[in-house]
Structure formats: C-alpha cells, structure tokens
Design a protein around this motif. Structure first.
Motif, PDB file in Angstrom:
ATOM      1  N   THR A  60     -43.476 -60.150 -39.447  1.00 39.41           N
ATOM      2  CA  THR A  60     -42.379 -61.107 -39.051  1.00 39.41           C
ATOM      3  C   THR A  60     -40.888 -59.871 -38.857  1.00 39.41           C
ATOM      4  O   THR A  60     -40.220 -59.061 -39.876  1.00 39.41           O
ATOM      5  CB  THR A  60     -42.014 -61.863 -40.653  1.00 39.41           C
ATOM      6  OG1 THR A  60     -42.843 -62.521 -40.800  1.00 39.41           O
ATOM      7  CG2 THR A  60     -40.907 -62.359 -40.628  1.00 39.41           C
ATOM      8  N   TRP A  61     -40.599 -59.867 -37.999  1.00 36.88           N
ATOM      9  CA  TRP A  61     -38.725 -58.804 -38.073  1.00 36.88           C
ATOM     10  C   TRP A  61     -38.156 -59.759 -37.666  1.00 36.88           C
ATOM     11  O   TRP A  61     -37.813 -60.747 -37.221  1.00 36.88           O
ATOM     12  CB  TRP A  61     -39.367 -57.916 -36.728  1.00 36.88           C
ATOM     13  CG  TRP A  61     -40.314 -56.949 -36.618  1.00 36.88           C
ATOM     14  CD1 TRP A  61     -42.035 -57.032 -37.309  1.00 36.88           C
ATOM     15  CD2 TRP A  61     -40.874 -55.935 -35.863  1.00 36.88           C
ATOM     16  NE1 TRP A  61     -42.110 -56.301 -37.586  1.00 36.88           N
ATOM     17  CE2 TRP A  61     -42.013 -55.398 -35.751  1.00 36.88           C
ATOM     18  CE3 TRP A  61     -40.229 -56.006 -34.153  1.00 36.88           C
ATOM     19  CZ2 TRP A  61     -42.181 -54.533 -35.454  1.00 36.88           C
ATOM     20  CZ3 TRP A  61     -41.119 -54.693 -33.696  1.00 36.88           C
ATOM     21  CH2 TRP A  61     -42.086 -54.355 -34.416  1.00 36.88           C
ATOM     22  N   PHE A  62     -36.829 -59.165 -38.192  1.00 33.38           N
ATOM     23  CA  PHE A  62     -35.501 -60.402 -37.445  1.00 33.38           C
ATOM     24  C   PHE A  62     -34.705 -59.572 -36.983  1.00 33.38           C
ATOM     25  O   PHE A  62     -34.803 -57.561 -37.314  1.00 33.38           O
ATOM     26  CB  PHE A  62     -35.195 -60.091 -38.903  1.00 33.38           C
ATOM     27  CG  PHE A  62     -35.348 -60.867 -40.395  1.00 33.38           C
ATOM     28  CD1 PHE A  62     -35.641 -62.406 -39.908  1.00 33.38           C
ATOM     29  CD2 PHE A  62     -36.212 -60.536 -41.120  1.00 33.38           C
ATOM     30  CE1 PHE A  62     -36.312 -63.655 -40.804  1.00 33.38           C
ATOM     31  CE2 PHE A  62     -36.927 -61.327 -42.202  1.00 33.38           C
ATOM     32  CZ  PHE A  62     -36.974 -61.975 -42.065  1.00 33.38           C
ATOM     33  N   PRO A  63     -34.112 -59.288 -35.693  1.00 32.96           N
ATOM     34  CA  PRO A  63     -33.292 -59.215 -35.047  1.00 32.96           C
ATOM     35  C   PRO A  63     -31.831 -58.214 -35.589  1.00 32.96           C
ATOM     36  O   PRO A  63     -31.301 -59.268 -37.146  1.00 32.96           O
ATOM     37  CB  PRO A  63     -32.860 -60.021 -33.779  1.00 32.96           C
ATOM     38  CG  PRO A  63     -33.322 -61.498 -34.782  1.00 32.96           C
ATOM     39  CD  PRO A  63     -33.928 -60.990 -35.683  1.00 32.96           C
ATOM     40  N   ILE A  64     -31.555 -57.006 -35.314  1.00 33.13           N
ATOM     41  CA  ILE A  64     -30.455 -57.071 -36.132  1.00 33.13           C
ATOM     42  C   ILE A  64     -29.236 -56.717 -34.518  1.00 33.13           C
ATOM     43  O   ILE A  64     -29.550 -56.498 -33.209  1.00 33.13           O
ATOM     44  CB  ILE A  64     -30.324 -55.071 -35.984  1.00 33.13           C
ATOM     45  CG1 ILE A  64     -31.287 -55.388 -37.053  1.00 33.13           C
ATOM     46  CG2 ILE A  64     -29.000 -54.596 -36.591  1.00 33.13           C
ATOM     47  CD1 ILE A  64     -31.336 -53.797 -37.406  1.00 33.13           C
ATOM     48  N   ARG A  65     -27.841 -57.672 -34.889  1.00 34.94           N
ATOM     49  CA  ARG A  65     -27.095 -57.558 -33.219  1.00 34.94           C
ATOM     50  C   ARG A  65     -26.049 -56.844 -33.391  1.00 34.94           C
ATOM     51  O   ARG A  65     -25.933 -56.765 -35.303  1.00 34.94           O
ATOM     52  CB  ARG A  65     -26.709 -59.646 -33.290  1.00 34.94           C
ATOM     53  CG  ARG A  65     -28.534 -60.134 -33.287  1.00 34.94           C
ATOM     54  CD  ARG A  65     -28.070 -61.582 -33.190  1.00 34.94           C
ATOM     55  NE  ARG A  65     -29.154 -62.526 -33.109  1.00 34.94           N
ATOM     56  CZ  ARG A  65     -30.620 -62.620 -32.195  1.00 34.94           C
ATOM     57  NH1 ARG A  65     -29.514 -61.223 -31.093  1.00 34.94           N
ATOM     58  NH2 ARG A  65     -31.283 -63.234 -32.205  1.00 34.94           N
ATOM     59  N   ALA A  66     -25.258 -56.588 -32.495  1.00 34.54           N
ATOM     60  CA  ALA A  66     -23.609 -56.342 -32.870  1.00 34.54           C
ATOM     61  C   ALA A  66     -23.355 -56.225 -31.844  1.00 34.54           C
ATOM     62  O   ALA A  66     -24.049 -56.386 -30.731  1.00 34.54           O
ATOM     63  CB  ALA A  66     -24.478 -54.534 -32.647  1.00 34.54           C
ATOM     64  N   GLY A  67     -22.038 -56.186 -31.793  1.00 33.00           N
ATOM     65  CA  GLY A  67     -20.972 -55.962 -30.775  1.00 33.00           C
ATOM     66  C   GLY A  67     -20.776 -57.780 -29.866  1.00 33.00           C
ATOM     67  O   GLY A  67     -20.616 -58.563 -31.394  1.00 33.00           O
ATOM     68  N   LEU A  68     -19.733 -57.774 -29.373  1.00 34.39           N
ATOM     69  CA  LEU A  68     -18.676 -59.203 -30.144  1.00 34.39           C
ATOM     70  C   LEU A  68     -20.085 -60.369 -29.318  1.00 34.39           C
ATOM     71  O   LEU A  68     -20.150 -61.704 -29.096  1.00 34.39           O
ATOM     72  CB  LEU A  68     -18.037 -59.188 -28.911  1.00 34.39           C
ATOM     73  CG  LEU A  68     -16.958 -60.495 -28.004  1.00 34.39           C
ATOM     74  CD1 LEU A  68     -16.030 -60.696 -29.703  1.00 34.39           C
ATOM     75  CD2 LEU A  68     -15.907 -59.915 -26.583  1.00 34.39           C
ATOM     76  N   LEU A  69     -20.988 -59.802 -27.954  1.00 30.63           N
ATOM     77  CA  LEU A  69     -22.041 -60.708 -27.236  1.00 30.63           C
ATOM     78  C   LEU A  69     -23.376 -60.915 -28.979  1.00 30.63           C
ATOM     79  O   LEU A  69     -23.873 -61.605 -28.303  1.00 30.63           O
ATOM     80  CB  LEU A  69     -21.883 -60.190 -25.984  1.00 30.63           C
ATOM     81  CG  LEU A  69     -21.245 -60.107 -24.991  1.00 30.63           C
ATOM     82  CD1 LEU A  69     -22.155 -60.329 -23.501  1.00 30.63           C
ATOM     83  CD2 LEU A  69     -20.553 -61.168 -24.772  1.00 30.63           C
ATOM     84  N   GLN A  70     -23.132 -60.471 -29.209  1.00 30.38           N
ATOM     85  CA  GLN A  70     -24.611 -60.265 -30.629  1.00 30.38           C
ATOM     86  C   GLN A  70     -25.342 -59.908 -30.085  1.00 30.38           C
ATOM     87  O   GLN A  70     -26.830 -60.675 -30.387  1.00 30.38           O
ATOM     88  CB  GLN A  70     -24.000 -61.543 -31.304  1.00 30.38           C
ATOM     89  CG  GLN A  70     -23.046 -61.887 -32.425  1.00 30.38           C
ATOM     90  CD  GLN A  70     -23.385 -60.875 -33.552  1.00 30.38           C
ATOM     91  OE1 GLN A  70     -23.685 -61.132 -34.317  1.00 30.38           O
ATOM     92  NE2 GLN A  70     -22.352 -59.876 -33.734  1.00 30.38           N
TER      93      GLN A  70
END
Length: 343
Positions: free
Chosen positions: A22-32
């Motif tokens: 079970t991995w969770f995405p790490i999102r960044a930036g305006l567009l995630q």
C-alpha cells in the motif's frame, strides 16, 4: 504422526496475507502531479491461524495501522492478496465485500474519538446490527446489546448513557462490545490499549483473552509496545518501515530475538527481573521517511551490525531455528559476514 503429516493435517489459516503493498502518492504543484510515493506497506506476508493471536509490532510510522486499514479496504492496496477463510478480500467488489465486513471488525486506539458523542450506548452497540440486519426487531437487538455489554463486564442498565459518562477503560469496553455485536471471526485491535493507564491495559488484555477463549476469536493485535505482547500473542511479527523484519512464536522471539531491530526494541522494555534484562543496545536515531527509504536493508542506517552488503541489497526473510524468520543477512543460510565496526 510424522511432522509432514501433521503439517498436512493442520487447517489453513483464517487470514493469509501475501505481498501486500500500500503506497500513497505524494503530489505537488498547481496540477497536483504525483512526484513520489510514500511506501507505507511495502510487500508483507502474514498468516493467522483460526483462534490465535498475531501481534504486529513496530515503532510509530512503520505502517502497522495501514496494514489494518488495507485489510479492511478502508484504503486500497496497490498489490498483494488477503485471503480470509479462502476468499481474497482485495479482489472483491464493494457489494461482494459487504457480507465480510461483519466478520472482520476493528477496535481503534482512541475510544472517545471512535464513539459518536451524540449517540447513546445502546445505539452505538446496535449500529452494526442495524446495518447488517442482525436481530428480528428492535426489541431483540436491545436484548443482544444487553447480553454483549454483560460479556464485556459492563452493566446493561447503563445503555441509555452517553460516551462521555464513562471512563476511558469503560469506553474501550464499549468499542469491543460494538465489534462483538456483529459476531466477527477476526478482530483487529489497532493500538487498543495504548491510550489507557497500565492497570486498565491489564484489564482489557484479560478481557480480550477471555473473549478469545469463550468465542474462539482470532486477533490481529497491532501495537508499538512489546511489553503488552507477550501475555496475549501466540506469534509476533516485527515491522520496520513497511516490511516485516522478524516473525516468530511469542516465547521464541522474547527469549531469542534474531534481528538487530527486535533486539533493540526488547532492550528498551523495562524489567525488574535481572535474568530478563537485555544486553543489546537500544535502537538509536529516528525512523527514516517511508517516502525516501534507505537503499538495501531499510534498517542499515540504525543498525549496530551493519556491513557493506546491507547498504546495497535488501535481504530476504530467512528461516531461523525454532521457526519463523529474520530479514537479516546475518541469518542467511551459510552466512559468515563480519559487521562493519566503522558503521
């Protein structure tokens, strides 16, 4: 009867977990956009025979609670399987999963946070029965609520009260009653005693053991406290940064821990018995981020036994004498590596 015949005659485990991830995405930036992954559970195997207790132990942040939520499909794993009584829960659609939800129940760490303060205890305990259609009518469900409250050693005359009118230990008994009300086969206790005073912890552990003997329950007991494990668990799996690093029968693990991480955890458990005082060094430093785990063996940055290979390769879970396994090159068949004293 031969050992092989005994193994063949043994019933299959109630729960068998294989390669769970079970991995969770790490999102960044305006567009995630996804920029990385937090590897909460990074490929683990577990087995729990019917009527027994497996303790899943490790420091905070190692992924223990994510294992529980993955098994219950409160979060969705990316890979692996979780066979419950022969059925892979991770492949079921939401409608097909519904009949199994009453068979797997969870007791959380903070009883006050998991109880609706606006609901009376009768309604809290009956909520699952209402959802799964257990009981012919409201009167029968009320009788069942009274019976399950008595089973967890609470007075049924108090079912008209609200959660805030009970002590912490009583609220945890209410949470256990709510789980038992739907007649589960597997109960996941996620740090179920860690928020309680030591004397109340002992009472809850005694209750859990009595309920297991009476009802034939199977437990997955998740905790960071090895001090509470020995009393309740048949087997112990030690988790570090998303992986199982050691697994063994409870007495074997406490008397002869194999993995350096387990040895360090046990060294930190207080004991007034000089014969049980551990000579191993406690684990130093902090757990690395699961978003950027160390290469090779995840534990090598904190290990007193580290050598060069540990930094480059991830060890398998090697079988060890007495049953179980250790994810350490020191226990690889034929191993004779010398620790890097320079660290």
């Amino acid at each position: 009867m031969s050992e092989g015949a005994s193994a063949a005659a043994a019933p299959p485990p109630l729960l068998r977990v294989e390669a769970l991830r079970t991995w969770f995405p790490i999102r960044a930036g305006l567009l995630q956009r996804t920029t990385g992954w937090l590897r909460a559970v990074d490929g683990i195997d577990l087995e729990i025979p019917r009527g027994q207790t497996l303790a899943l132990v490790g420091e905070s942040g190692c992924g223990k609670s994510t294992v529980a939520r993955s098994l219950l499909r409160l979060v969705e794993p990316q890979a692996g399987s979780a066979h419950f009584d022969g059925v892979d829960l991770l492949t079921l659609s939401k409608p097909a999963l519904r009949p199994y939800r009453s068979k797997l129940q969870i007791v959380f760490q903070d009883p006050m946070a998991s109880l609706d303060p606006r609901m009376r205890i009768r309604d809290v305990v009956a909520e699952g029965m209402d959802a799964f259609g257990i009981g012919a009518n409201a009167a029968e469900r009320t009788e069942r609520v009274a019976a399950v409250l008595r089973r967890v050693q609470l007075d049924p005359d108090q079912m008209g009260r609200y959660p805030h009118e009970f002590s912490g230990g009583q609220r945890q008994r209410i949470c256990i009653a709510r789980a038992l009300a739907v007649e589960p086969e597997l109960v996941i206790c996620d740090e179920a005693t860690s928020a309680l005073d030591v004397s109340i912890q002992a009472q809850i552990l005694n209750l859990l053991r009595e309920l297991q003997e009476e009802l034939g329950l199977t437990y997955l007991f998740i905790t960071h406290d090895l001090g509470v494990v020995r009393y309740l668990a048949d087997r112990v799996a030690v988790m570090y940064l998303g992986r199982i690093v050691e697994e063994a029968a409870s007495e074997t693990l406490f008397e002869s821990p194999r993995h350096p991480y387990t040895q360090g955890l046990l060294a930190a458990v207080p004991s007034v018995d000089p014969s049980r005082r551990k000579v191993a060094a406690r684990v130093a430093g902090d757990v690395p981020s699961p978003a950027n785990p160390p290469t090779g063996c995840h534990f090598h940055t904190r290990c007193s036994e580290v050598f060069d290979r540990c930094r480059l390769e991830a060890p398998d879970l090697y079988p060890v004498a007495g049953g179980g396994g250790s994810r350490c090159f020191l226990h690889e068949p034929g191993a004779g590596a010398t620790p890097d004293v320079a660290g």
